[in-house]
Motif scaffolding. Structure first.
Motif, PDB file in Angstrom:
ATOM      1  N   MET A 230      91.494  94.367  50.493  1.00  0.00           N
ATOM      2  CA  MET A 230      90.283  95.152  50.284  1.00  0.00           C
ATOM      3  C   MET A 230      90.183  96.172  51.395  1.00  0.00           C
ATOM      4  O   MET A 230      90.446  95.868  52.538  1.00  0.00           O
ATOM      5  CB  MET A 230      89.069  94.225  50.283  1.00  0.00           C
ATOM      6  N   THR A 231      89.805  97.341  51.050  1.00  0.00           N
ATOM      7  CA  THR A 231      89.676  98.374  52.065  1.00  0.00           C
ATOM      8  C   THR A 231      88.255  98.914  52.144  1.00  0.00           C
ATOM      9  O   THR A 231      87.615  98.816  53.162  1.00  0.00           O
ATOM     10  CB  THR A 231      90.655  99.523  51.790  1.00  0.00           C
ATOM     11  N   TYR A 232      87.744  99.424  51.052  1.00  0.00           N
ATOM     12  CA  TYR A 232      86.394  99.970  51.054  1.00  0.00           C
ATOM     13  C   TYR A 232      85.440  99.076  50.279  1.00  0.00           C
ATOM     14  O   TYR A 232      85.832  98.359  49.368  1.00  0.00           O
ATOM     15  CB  TYR A 232      86.387 101.396  50.485  1.00  0.00           C
ATOM     16  N   VAL A 233      84.164  99.120  50.683  1.00  0.00           N
ATOM     17  CA  VAL A 233      83.123  98.261  50.128  1.00  0.00           C
ATOM     18  C   VAL A 233      81.936  99.135  49.729  1.00  0.00           C
ATOM     19  O   VAL A 233      81.558 100.035  50.469  1.00  0.00           O
ATOM     20  CB  VAL A 233      82.658  97.240  51.195  1.00  0.00           C
ATOM     21  N   ILE A 234      81.364  98.858  48.574  1.00  0.00           N
ATOM     22  CA  ILE A 234      80.124  99.514  48.178  1.00  0.00           C
ATOM     23  C   ILE A 234      78.990  98.528  48.424  1.00  0.00           C
ATOM     24  O   ILE A 234      79.016  97.412  47.920  1.00  0.00           O
ATOM     25  CB  ILE A 234      80.157  99.969  46.704  1.00  0.00           C
ATOM     26  N   ALA A 235      78.011  98.949  49.216  1.00  0.00           N
ATOM     27  CA  ALA A 235      76.944  98.052  49.671  1.00  0.00           C
ATOM     28  C   ALA A 235      75.602  98.355  48.994  1.00  0.00           C
ATOM     29  O   ALA A 235      75.501  99.169  48.086  1.00  0.00           O
ATOM     30  CB  ALA A 235      76.815  98.128  51.192  1.00  0.00           C
ATOM     31  N   GLN A 236      74.557  97.717  49.489  1.00  0.00           N
ATOM     32  CA  GLN A 236      73.209  97.726  48.916  1.00  0.00           C
ATOM     33  C   GLN A 236      72.623  99.109  48.610  1.00  0.00           C
ATOM     34  O   GLN A 236      71.937  99.259  47.605  1.00  0.00           O
ATOM     35  CB  GLN A 236      72.277  96.924  49.820  1.00  0.00           C
ATOM     36  N   PRO A 237      72.856 100.152  49.411  1.00  0.00           N
ATOM     37  CA  PRO A 237      72.235 101.436  49.077  1.00  0.00           C
ATOM     38  C   PRO A 237      72.614 101.995  47.697  1.00  0.00           C
ATOM     39  O   PRO A 237      71.908 102.834  47.152  1.00  0.00           O
ATOM     40  CB  PRO A 237      72.711 102.368  50.190  1.00  0.00           C
ATOM     41  N   CYS A 238      73.692 101.506  47.106  1.00  0.00           N
ATOM     42  CA  CYS A 238      74.112 101.964  45.776  1.00  0.00           C
ATOM     43  C   CYS A 238      73.328 101.295  44.648  1.00  0.00           C
ATOM     44  O   CYS A 238      73.239 101.840  43.548  1.00  0.00           O
ATOM     45  CB  CYS A 238      75.612 101.689  45.590  1.00  0.00           C
ATOM     46  N   VAL A 239      72.749 100.139  44.917  1.00  0.00           N
ATOM     47  CA  VAL A 239      72.071  99.383  43.861  1.00  0.00           C
ATOM     48  C   VAL A 239      70.954 100.221  43.241  1.00  0.00           C
ATOM     49  O   VAL A 239      70.106 100.764  43.944  1.00  0.00           O
ATOM     50  CB  VAL A 239      71.515  98.041  44.405  1.00  0.00           C
ATOM     51  N   ASP A 240      70.984 100.342  41.936  1.00  0.00           N
ATOM     52  CA  ASP A 240      70.031 101.098  41.125  1.00  0.00           C
ATOM     53  C   ASP A 240      70.083 102.603  41.364  1.00  0.00           C
ATOM     54  O   ASP A 240      69.214 103.333  40.897  1.00  0.00           O
ATOM     55  CB  ASP A 240      68.596 100.578  41.302  1.00  0.00           C
ATOM     56  N   VAL A 241      71.104 103.088  42.071  1.00  0.00           N
ATOM     57  CA  VAL A 241      71.276 104.524  42.283  1.00  0.00           C
ATOM     58  C   VAL A 241      72.472 105.018  41.462  1.00  0.00           C
ATOM     59  O   VAL A 241      72.339 105.907  40.646  1.00  0.00           O
ATOM     60  CB  VAL A 241      71.473 104.866  43.779  1.00  0.00           C
ATOM     61  N   LYS A 242      73.636 104.443  41.697  1.00  0.00           N
ATOM     62  CA  LYS A 242      74.879 104.758  40.986  1.00  0.00           C
ATOM     63  C   LYS A 242      75.070 106.258  40.777  1.00  0.00           C
ATOM     64  O   LYS A 242      75.231 106.733  39.664  1.00  0.00           O
ATOM     65  CB  LYS A 242      74.935 104.025  39.647  1.00  0.00           C
ATOM     66  N   ASP A 243      75.090 107.020  41.847  1.00  0.00           N
ATOM     67  CA  ASP A 243      75.264 108.474  41.788  1.00  0.00           C
ATOM     68  C   ASP A 243      76.577 108.879  41.117  1.00  0.00           C
ATOM     69  O   ASP A 243      76.644 109.856  40.415  1.00  0.00           O
ATOM     70  CB  ASP A 243      75.199 109.047  43.208  1.00  0.00           C
ATOM     71  N   LYS A 244      77.624 108.140  41.336  1.00  0.00           N
ATOM     72  CA  LYS A 244      78.953 108.305  40.736  1.00  0.00           C
ATOM     73  C   LYS A 244      79.777 109.465  41.285  1.00  0.00           C
ATOM     74  O   LYS A 244      80.825 109.781  40.742  1.00  0.00           O
ATOM     75  CB  LYS A 244      78.870 108.387  39.210  1.00  0.00           C
ATOM     76  N   ALA A 245      79.331 110.115  42.344  1.00  0.00           N
ATOM     77  CA  ALA A 245      80.153 111.150  42.976  1.00  0.00           C
ATOM     78  C   ALA A 245      81.458 110.536  43.474  1.00  0.00           C
ATOM     79  O   ALA A 245      82.514 111.167  43.428  1.00  0.00           O
ATOM     80  CB  ALA A 245      79.402 111.811  44.131  1.00  0.00           C
ATOM     81  N   CYS A 246      81.393 109.293  43.896  1.00  0.00           N
ATOM     82  CA  CYS A 246      82.584 108.600  44.383  1.00  0.00           C
ATOM     83  C   CYS A 246      83.615 108.419  43.268  1.00  0.00           C
ATOM     84  O   CYS A 246      84.824 108.510  43.505  1.00  0.00           O
ATOM     85  CB  CYS A 246      82.213 107.249  44.990  1.00  0.00           C
ATOM     86  N   ILE A 247      83.151 108.167  42.058  1.00  0.00           N
ATOM     87  CA  ILE A 247      84.059 107.992  40.920  1.00  0.00           C
ATOM     88  C   ILE A 247      84.844 109.275  40.684  1.00  0.00           C
ATOM     89  O   ILE A 247      86.051 109.249  40.442  1.00  0.00           O
ATOM     90  CB  ILE A 247      83.276 107.574  39.658  1.00  0.00           C
ATOM     91  N   ASP A 248      84.170 110.416  40.777  1.00  0.00           N
ATOM     92  CA  ASP A 248      84.836 111.709  40.577  1.00  0.00           C
ATOM     93  C   ASP A 248      85.898 111.978  41.635  1.00  0.00           C
ATOM     94  O   ASP A 248      86.881 112.652  41.362  1.00  0.00           O
ATOM     95  CB  ASP A 248      83.811 112.848  40.590  1.00  0.00           C
ATOM     96  N   GLU A 249      85.693 111.467  42.844  1.00  0.00           N
ATOM     97  CA  GLU A 249      86.628 111.701  43.946  1.00  0.00           C
ATOM     98  C   GLU A 249      87.786 110.713  44.006  1.00  0.00           C
ATOM     99  O   GLU A 249      88.805 110.991  44.616  1.00  0.00           O
ATOM    100  CB  GLU A 249      85.894 111.674  45.288  1.00  0.00           C
ATOM    101  N   CYS A 250      87.639 109.564  43.388  1.00  0.00           N
ATOM    102  CA  CYS A 250      88.655 108.504  43.498  1.00  0.00           C
ATOM    103  C   CYS A 250      89.930 108.890  42.743  1.00  0.00           C
ATOM    104  O   CYS A 250      89.906 109.019  41.514  1.00  0.00           O
ATOM    105  CB  CYS A 250      88.107 107.184  42.956  1.00  0.00           C
ATOM    106  N   PRO A 251      91.054 109.038  43.454  1.00  0.00           N
ATOM    107  CA  PRO A 251      92.289 109.458  42.793  1.00  0.00           C
ATOM    108  C   PRO A 251      92.981 108.349  41.990  1.00  0.00           C
ATOM    109  O   PRO A 251      93.865 108.633  41.189  1.00  0.00           O
ATOM    110  CB  PRO A 251      93.177 109.912  43.953  1.00  0.00           C
ATOM    111  N   VAL A 252      92.570 107.099  42.201  1.00  0.00           N
ATOM    112  CA  VAL A 252      93.230 105.994  41.497  1.00  0.00           C
ATOM    113  C   VAL A 252      92.318 105.270  40.513  1.00  0.00           C
ATOM    114  O   VAL A 252      92.702 104.251  39.953  1.00  0.00           O
ATOM    115  CB  VAL A 252      93.872 104.978  42.481  1.00  0.00           C
ATOM    116  N   ASP A 253      91.116 105.763  40.295  1.00  0.00           N
ATOM    117  CA  ASP A 253      90.205 105.212  39.277  1.00  0.00           C
ATOM    118  C   ASP A 253      89.892 103.734  39.516  1.00  0.00           C
ATOM    119  O   ASP A 253      89.918 102.925  38.604  1.00  0.00           O
ATOM    120  CB  ASP A 253      90.835 105.427  37.894  1.00  0.00           C
ATOM    121  N   CYS A 254      89.575 103.384  40.777  1.00  0.00           N
ATOM    122  CA  CYS A 254      89.345 101.976  41.119  1.00  0.00           C
ATOM    123  C   CYS A 254      87.876 101.628  41.348  1.00  0.00           C
ATOM    124  O   CYS A 254      87.568 100.528  41.796  1.00  0.00           O
ATOM    125  CB  CYS A 254      90.162 101.582  42.343  1.00  0.00           C
TER     126      CYS A 254
END
Length: 108
Positions: free
Chosen positions: A1-25
């Motif tokens: 495991m390398t990166y972790v998504i923590a509590q500030p994402c709960v009920d926000v799910k902005d998804k900018a990270c999904i657009d940036e992820c080159p491996v769709d993980c």
């Protein structure tokens, strides 16, 4: 495991990270996003684009959110390794840690 998504994402799910992820993980649960521990390549592209600063390198996760490491790993216990979030789509599931939280943000 390398990166972790923590509590500030709960009920926000902005998804900018999904657009940036080159491996769709980065997978979408009901109330939060989760990084697949075996699919992440440790590139760090997701971390700087998160508007709520919810993504941390595993060793840099703040003490109060350490349990989110386990939540990100265990989220995939039932899902396994689908081989990419985009082909799976949103999952009507969350880790119990996330499910137990009161609603966050505007819906409180």
């Amino acid at each position: 495991m390398t990166y972790v998504i923590a509590q500030p994402c709960v009920d926000v799910k902005d998804k900018a990270c999904i657009d940036e992820c080159p491996v769709d993980c980065i997978y979408e649960g009901q109330r939060s996003l989760y990084i697949h521990p075996d699919e992440c390549v440790d590139c760090g592209a997701c971390e700087p684009v998160c508007p709520v600063e919810a993504i941390f390198y595993e060793d840099d996760t703040p003490e109060e959110w350490q349990a989110y490491y386990k939540a990100n790993v265990e989220f995939f216990d039932e899902l396994g390794s689908p081989g990419g979030a985009s082909k799976l789509g949103p999952v009507e599931l969350d880790h119990p840690l996330v499910s137990a939280l009161p609603r966050q943000g505007a819906d409180e």
